[in-house]
Design a protein around this motif. Structure first.
Motif, PDB file in Angstrom:
ATOM      1  N   ARG A 222       0.663  -1.140   0.177  1.00 49.29           N
ATOM      2  CA  ARG A 222       0.097   0.062   0.026  1.00 49.29           C
ATOM      3  C   ARG A 222       1.022   1.103   0.433  1.00 49.29           C
ATOM      4  NH1 ARG A 222      -2.656   1.523   5.651  1.00 49.29           N
ATOM      5  NH2 ARG A 222      -0.399   1.711   5.979  1.00 49.29           N
ATOM      6  N   ALA A 223       1.973   1.476   0.543  1.00 45.26           N
ATOM      7  CA  ALA A 223       2.695   2.631   0.930  1.00 45.26           C
ATOM      8  C   ALA A 223       3.814   2.988  -0.421  1.00 45.26           C
ATOM      9  CB  ALA A 223       3.625   2.284   2.016  1.00 45.26           C
ATOM     10  N   LEU A 224       3.175   1.882  -1.635  1.00 48.74           N
ATOM     11  CA  LEU A 224       4.604   1.684  -2.505  1.00 48.74           C
ATOM     12  C   LEU A 224       3.689   3.030  -3.541  1.00 48.74           C
ATOM     13  CD1 LEU A 224       6.728  -1.315  -2.937  1.00 48.74           C
ATOM     14  CD2 LEU A 224       7.130   0.714  -1.859  1.00 48.74           C
ATOM     15  N   LEU A 225       2.016   2.154  -3.428  1.00 47.72           N
ATOM     16  CA  LEU A 225       1.370   2.480  -4.467  1.00 47.72           C
ATOM     17  C   LEU A 225       1.011   4.086  -4.137  1.00 47.72           C
ATOM     18  CD1 LEU A 225      -1.038  -0.159  -4.091  1.00 47.72           C
ATOM     19  CD2 LEU A 225       0.242   0.184  -5.835  1.00 47.72           C
ATOM     20  N   GLU A 226       0.820   4.620  -2.925  1.00 46.50           N
ATOM     21  CA  GLU A 226       0.202   5.705  -2.465  1.00 46.50           C
ATOM     22  C   GLU A 226       1.514   6.562  -2.517  1.00 46.50           C
ATOM     23  OE1 GLU A 226      -0.625   4.847   1.693  1.00 46.50           O
ATOM     24  OE2 GLU A 226      -2.905   3.969   1.033  1.00 46.50           O
ATOM     25  N   ALA A 227       2.152   6.373  -2.974  1.00 44.75           N
ATOM     26  CA  ALA A 227       3.763   7.126  -2.657  1.00 44.75           C
ATOM     27  C   ALA A 227       4.172   7.874  -4.217  1.00 44.75           C
ATOM     28  CB  ALA A 227       5.090   6.550  -2.841  1.00 44.75           C
ATOM     29  N   THR A 228       3.152   7.094  -5.492  1.00 44.37           N
ATOM     30  CA  THR A 228       3.224   7.813  -6.307  1.00 44.37           C
ATOM     31  C   THR A 228       3.021   8.807  -6.026  1.00 44.37           C
ATOM     32  OG1 THR A 228       1.755   6.115  -7.433  1.00 44.37           O
ATOM     33  CG2 THR A 228       3.618   4.788  -7.260  1.00 44.37           C
ATOM     34  N   SER A 229       2.215   9.289  -6.134  1.00 45.64           N
ATOM     35  CA  SER A 229       1.477  10.391  -6.044  1.00 45.64           C
ATOM     36  C   SER A 229       2.032  11.492  -4.623  1.00 45.64           C
ATOM     37  CB  SER A 229      -0.187  10.491  -5.737  1.00 45.64           C
ATOM     38  OG  SER A 229      -0.705   9.823  -4.089  1.00 45.64           O
ATOM     39  N   ASN A 230       2.685  10.314  -3.718  1.00 43.85           N
ATOM     40  CA  ASN A 230       3.839  12.189  -2.924  1.00 43.85           C
ATOM     41  C   ASN A 230       4.787  12.230  -3.138  1.00 43.85           C
ATOM     42  OD1 ASN A 230       4.737  13.012  -0.253  1.00 43.85           O
ATOM     43  ND2 ASN A 230       3.223  12.000   1.107  1.00 43.85           N
ATOM     44  N   LYS A 232       7.356  13.738  -2.242  1.00 40.76           N
ATOM     45  CA  LYS A 232       8.450  14.333  -1.419  1.00 40.76           C
ATOM     46  C   LYS A 232       8.461  12.002  -0.698  1.00 40.76           C
ATOM     47  CE  LYS A 232       9.737  15.136   3.583  1.00 40.76           C
ATOM     48  NZ  LYS A 232       9.500  15.667   5.063  1.00 40.76           N
ATOM     49  N   LEU A 233       7.688  11.466  -0.662  1.00 38.22           N
ATOM     50  CA  LEU A 233       7.248  10.090  -0.276  1.00 38.22           C
ATOM     51  C   LEU A 233       8.235   9.403  -1.097  1.00 38.22           C
ATOM     52  CD1 LEU A 233       7.039   7.542   2.070  1.00 38.22           C
ATOM     53  CD2 LEU A 233       4.651   8.114   1.770  1.00 38.22           C
ATOM     54  N   ARG A 234       7.742   9.649  -2.466  1.00 36.77           N
ATOM     55  CA  ARG A 234       8.522   8.822  -3.733  1.00 36.77           C
ATOM     56  C   ARG A 234       9.862   8.973  -3.911  1.00 36.77           C
ATOM     57  NH1 ARG A 234       4.794  11.497  -7.373  1.00 36.77           N
ATOM     58  NH2 ARG A 234       6.790  12.584  -7.904  1.00 36.77           N
ATOM     59  N   ARG A 235      10.086  10.598  -3.652  1.00 37.04           N
ATOM     60  CA  ARG A 235      12.099  10.393  -3.632  1.00 37.04           C
ATOM     61  C   ARG A 235      12.767   9.601  -3.021  1.00 37.04           C
ATOM     62  NH1 ARG A 235      15.385  13.630  -5.588  1.00 37.04           N
ATOM     63  NH2 ARG A 235      13.838  14.378  -7.152  1.00 37.04           N
ATOM     64  N   GLU A 236      12.198  10.090  -1.568  1.00 36.79           N
ATOM     65  CA  GLU A 236      13.102   9.067  -0.613  1.00 36.79           C
ATOM     66  C   GLU A 236      12.490   7.129  -0.768  1.00 36.79           C
ATOM     67  OE1 GLU A 236      13.017   8.355   4.564  1.00 36.79           O
ATOM     68  OE2 GLU A 236      11.464   9.755   3.586  1.00 36.79           O
ATOM     69  N   PHE A 237      11.128   7.131  -1.423  1.00 42.64           N
ATOM     70  CA  PHE A 237      11.213   5.148  -1.668  1.00 42.64           C
ATOM     71  C   PHE A 237      12.225   4.990  -2.562  1.00 42.64           C
ATOM     72  CE2 PHE A 237       7.407   4.437   0.205  1.00 42.64           C
ATOM     73  CZ  PHE A 237       7.546   3.237   1.213  1.00 42.64           C
TER      74      PHE A 237
END
Length: 497
Positions: A222-230, A232-237
């Protein structure tokens, strides 16, 4: 109690790693992290170990020998210090005694505390667990486990390396670039390598709970899917993932940070590390593996302990199992993935037995047939599909029936049904109701039934789900989404109207 030399070597490997030099028929030697060496006499009638002074304190099961007998010419190379006149030798009578000796000789530096506690499996306890494993295999299949290349364990577990190979093609880590970090391209590749349900190869990723069957919040990634639209989180992941697969990441620090970002989804992180290196890292389902470890005499636990220390201990425990399996089954070169398969199959058989889903194989003629309630239900679903296909090939009776094709073999269909049951946790895909399986007390309405998601489609991977029989009857050939909407209305929930 007598500790065999084979079992002793297994403990030494699990605590100290690989031998410091190629083993001979007479001697195997190891080194601690600070360079102290010890060696085991492979031809002695008892387990005897040469080591460097000083003498140990009084340790239960460890006896200091008067005669050192260290003139053996095989004590050479890195083991040369053991030829010194000051060398000592002990006789060890049990796995526990050997671990006590190693605790003293190597101290905490023999392994990180969490890893050491996880890797210790007493050989005698393992042998009892292995005998229990063989009882389950023989009672339900008619033949004992003898190798990982055939029989039930091969049929159930050999897909994992193939699944990994397929996932690595989708991951495309070799095409990643540092400039792409933050763009979402890396996350898209990782998600694609997780969400595998491929009809061409008949591969479904059941190592991660990724399907949206019980709500988005329950999906491991879930966190990976949600990071695609965030952003800051996308960059860190993506920075962490790039470093893990392409850079020189601190594997432990990366694991723990990914755990924080993903809300401790242990199966997800273990799967990613499995993709990184299958020789060192294995997938995990904590509840199942904890059950298996307990049955093998280890109190090591992984449930709700998603951390690098715990994961390292988990892989060390599986690594320790390799040599124990080799000794018990008379095998050579047991891989880490084989130990993983062994432990998982043992855990699964114990679970099915506890649920009353296993029974003695009829006639004990077919080594891959389980004739308990769950397996009977799988066979019943397969036969129902084959009959439906046979009777719906477009012939005219009173009306033209829909053409339905079965696009896999019978064996592949049964394997897919079993995989779907596992993915759905033995619950109806549309209602969440727990299935009952074939047996005298079973409620027919709650038996599992294979349903085509698109009723106009065929029996193929990606178009199948398992529902309760009464739900399949009610749904008939209705549109799946429309039927779900109606179920929500029956439940009194807002269905978007």
């Amino acid at each position: 109690m007598t500790l065999t030399i084979r079992d002793a070597e297994g403990i030494l490997r699990s605590r100290l790693g690989e031998p410091v030099k190629t083993s001979t028929n007479y001697v195997t030697g190891f080194a601690t992290r600070t360079g102290r060496v010890l060696a085991i006499d492979r031809v002695a009638s008892e387990t005897r170990i040469w080591f460097q002074p000083p003498a140990p304190p009084s340790l239960g099961g460890v006896r200091l020998l008067e005669k050192v007998s260290n003139a053996n010419s095989n004590i050479n190379g890195p083991l040369q210090p053991l030829r010194d006149p000051t060398t000592l030798r002990v006789e060890v009578d049990s796995g526990g005694a050997l671990n006590r000796f190693l605790d003293w000789y190597a101290g905490a530096e023999s392994a990180p505390k969490a890893v050491t506690s996880g890797a210790r499996i007493d050989p005698s306890a393992f042998r009892a667990g292995f005998a229990r494993f063989q009882e389950l295999i023989i009672a339900n299949s008619g033949r004992p486990f003898s190798s990982f290349s055939d029989g039930l364990i091969h049929d159930w577990e050999s897909y994992k390396p193939r699944l990994r190979d397929h996932a690595l093609v989708l991951l495309r880590a070799g095409d990643w670039s540092e400039a792409g970090i933050g763009s979402g391209a890396i996350l898209n590749c990782v998600v694609e390598a997780i969400e595998i349900q491929d009809s061409r190869t008949n591969l479904t990723n059941n190592l991660v709970f990724w399907q949206n069957r019980f709500g988005h919040a329950n999906r491991d990634h879930r966190a990976l899917l949600e990071a695609t639209s965030n952003p800051k989180l996308r960059r860190e992941f993506e920075a962490l993932l790039f470093s893990l697969f392409r850079g020189d990441a601190d594997e432990g620090g990366t694991f723990d940070r990914l755990s924080e970002l993903s809300d401790g989804k242990y199966p997800l992180l273990a799967y990613l590390y499995f993709l990184k290196d299958m020789d060192r890292f294995m997938p995990i389902q904590p509840t199942g593996f904890d059950r298996g470890f307990r049955a093998l005499g280890s109190d090591f636990s992984t449930l709700r302990r998603c951390s690098w220390d715990n994961y390292a201990s988990y892989n060390e425990t599986l690594d320790a199992l390799r040599l124990l399996i080799e000794a018990a089954a008379g095998l050579k070169n047991v891989r880490l993935v084989d130990a993983h398969s062994f432990c998982w199959l043992f855990s699964t058989l114990l679970k099915l037995e506890a649920e009353g889903a296993l029974a003695h194989a009829e006639g004990q003629r077919d080594h891959v047939r389980y004739l308990g309630g769950r397996e009977k239900s799988i066979i019943a679903m397969r036969l129902a599909v084959e009959n439906a296909v046979k009777n719906a090939n477009g012939q005219i009776v009173e009306r033209v029936l829909k053409n339905k094709e079965l696009r896999m073999t019978s064996a592949e269909l049964e394997k897919l049904i079993a995989s779907l049951l596992d993915l759905q946790d033995n619950r109806c895909a549309l209602t969440g109701i727990a299935f009952q399986f074939h047996g005298p007390a079973a409620d027919k309405n709650l038996l599992p039934s294979l349903d085509r998601i698109d009723s106009a489609g065929h029996y193929e991977v990606g178009n199948l789900q398992i529902v309760c029989q009464f739900i399949n009857f009610w749904k008939s050939d209705r549109d799946n989404a429309e039927f779900q909407r109606l179920l929500m209305l029956v439940r009194g929930l807002d269905a978007g109207l």
